[in-house]
Design a protein around this motif. Structure first.
Motif, PDB file in Angstrom:
ATOM      1  N   ARG A 179      28.818  41.992  12.729  1.00 14.66           N
ATOM      2  CA  ARG A 179      30.207  42.242  13.114  1.00 14.66           C
ATOM      3  C   ARG A 179      30.633  43.674  12.817  1.00 14.66           C
ATOM      4  N   GLY A 180      31.288  44.257  13.778  1.00 18.98           N
ATOM      5  CA  GLY A 180      31.813  45.612  13.661  1.00 18.98           C
ATOM      6  C   GLY A 180      32.652  45.895  14.889  1.00 18.98           C
ATOM      7  N   GLU A 181      32.757  47.150  15.258  1.00 16.88           N
ATOM      8  CA  GLU A 181      33.530  47.519  16.439  1.00 16.88           C
ATOM      9  C   GLU A 181      32.621  47.532  17.667  1.00 16.88           C
ATOM     10  N   GLN A 184      30.548  55.778  24.648  1.00 14.33           N
ATOM     11  CA  GLN A 184      31.416  56.053  23.511  1.00 14.33           C
ATOM     12  C   GLN A 184      30.617  56.060  22.212  1.00 14.33           C
ATOM     13  N   ALA A 185      29.678  55.138  22.096  1.00 16.92           N
ATOM     14  CA  ALA A 185      28.872  55.032  20.881  1.00 16.92           C
ATOM     15  C   ALA A 185      28.014  56.274  20.658  1.00 16.92           C
ATOM     16  N   LYS A 186      27.502  56.860  21.718  1.00 20.57           N
ATOM     17  CA  LYS A 186      26.652  58.051  21.581  1.00 20.57           C
ATOM     18  C   LYS A 186      27.441  59.238  21.035  1.00 20.57           C
ATOM     19  N   LEU A 187      28.690  59.339  21.426  1.00 26.61           N
ATOM     20  CA  LEU A 187      29.526  60.428  20.916  1.00 26.61           C
ATOM     21  C   LEU A 187      29.781  60.244  19.415  1.00 26.61           C
ATOM     22  N   THR A 202      29.567  50.799  10.702  1.00 24.67           N
ATOM     23  CA  THR A 202      29.449  51.829   9.673  1.00 24.67           C
ATOM     24  C   THR A 202      30.545  51.710   8.613  1.00 24.67           C
ATOM     25  N   LYS A 203      31.742  51.391   9.035  1.00 26.46           N
ATOM     26  CA  LYS A 203      32.865  51.271   8.104  1.00 26.46           C
ATOM     27  C   LYS A 203      32.643  50.099   7.147  1.00 26.46           C
TER      28      LYS A 203
END
Length: 240
Positions: free
Chosen positions: A132-134, A140-143, A173-174
């Protein structure tokens, strides 16, 4: 802290039916009506049951429904469709409510840092936990991944995968309470595999047992990264 690569890539097959893995054992009971044996004829009838007389004076026993003597057992048989629907509903509830989080514990390894152990047994194919995450699209993920790469203190918890011919990423990551993000990598003995399930218009990446998992065992997944750079920084990745 889980050591992960800057790019974790995997491809998840779209297997919705297999995603509803919880098993449901249903006892199938057929309708049973017990019929008493026929009473033998006798010249004289003795019974505590009240009688009535016909015009000729003969005694007759009033008729009764068999259900007055024997309770009818209603069938508990369920159709395959019903069982499948119940299994999917149960899986959805466990994912949404994070029910399995309480079955997992965080521990610290002297080499790998934080990891996850199970406090219960899991059978092959059982749902274990959601990663679970965003959820975000690949572009968007590559940026964001590029931004993370500029800071060596940020461990990467980005999970890239493909679903319905489209690339996605979950950025975990958060720091959060969700334990799936701390599951360590293993090339030699992974005991988890990924599946995607979809409900309420959204899809979820889940980890299920690849084989039977015993209580107290560390949960491990093969994230697929074999790059020289990653192995140089984390040599334990190839021998665990």
């Amino acid at each position: 802290m889980r050591v992960a690569t800057k790019r974790l890539a995997t491809t998840v097959c779209n297997d919705r039916s297999a995603a509803a893995s919880p098993s449901s054992d249903v006892e199938n009971n057929a309708d049973i009506i017990m019929i008493p044996p026929t009473a033998a004829k006798s010249k004289k009838l003795t019974s505590s049951t009240s009688t009535t007389k016909t015009k000729k004076g003969a005694n007759t026993v009033p008729s009764h429904k068999i259900t007055e003597f024997f309770q009818v057992r209603r069938s508990s048989r369920k159709t395959g469709k019903k069982i499948d629907e119940e299994a999917k509903d149960a899986l959805r509830d466990r994912i949404v409510n994070g029910t399995n989080e309480k079955l997992l514990e965080i521990y610290k390894d002297s080499v790998k840092g934080r990891g996850i152990r199970t406090t219960t047994n899991f059978d092959k194919g059982d749902f274990v936990v959601e990663y679970r995450g965003e959820m975000m699209e690949y572009s968007q993920a590559k940026l964001i991944e590029q931004q993370y790469s500029n800071d060596e203190d940020i461990g990467s918890y980005m999970f890239f995968f493909e679903y319905n011919n489209k690339k996605w990423c979950i950025d975990a990551t958060k720091e959060s309470k969700w334990k799936g993000r701390l599951i360590n990598h293993s090339v030699l003995r992974p005991n988890l595999k990924t599946k995607v399930v979809e409900f309420n218009g959204s899809h979820h990446l889940i980890l299920v047992a690849k084989r039977p998992i015993a209580e107290g065992e560390e949960l491990l997944y093969d994230y697929g990264d074999r790059s020289a750079e990653t192995i140089a920084k984390n040599p334990w990745l190839v021998n665990t």
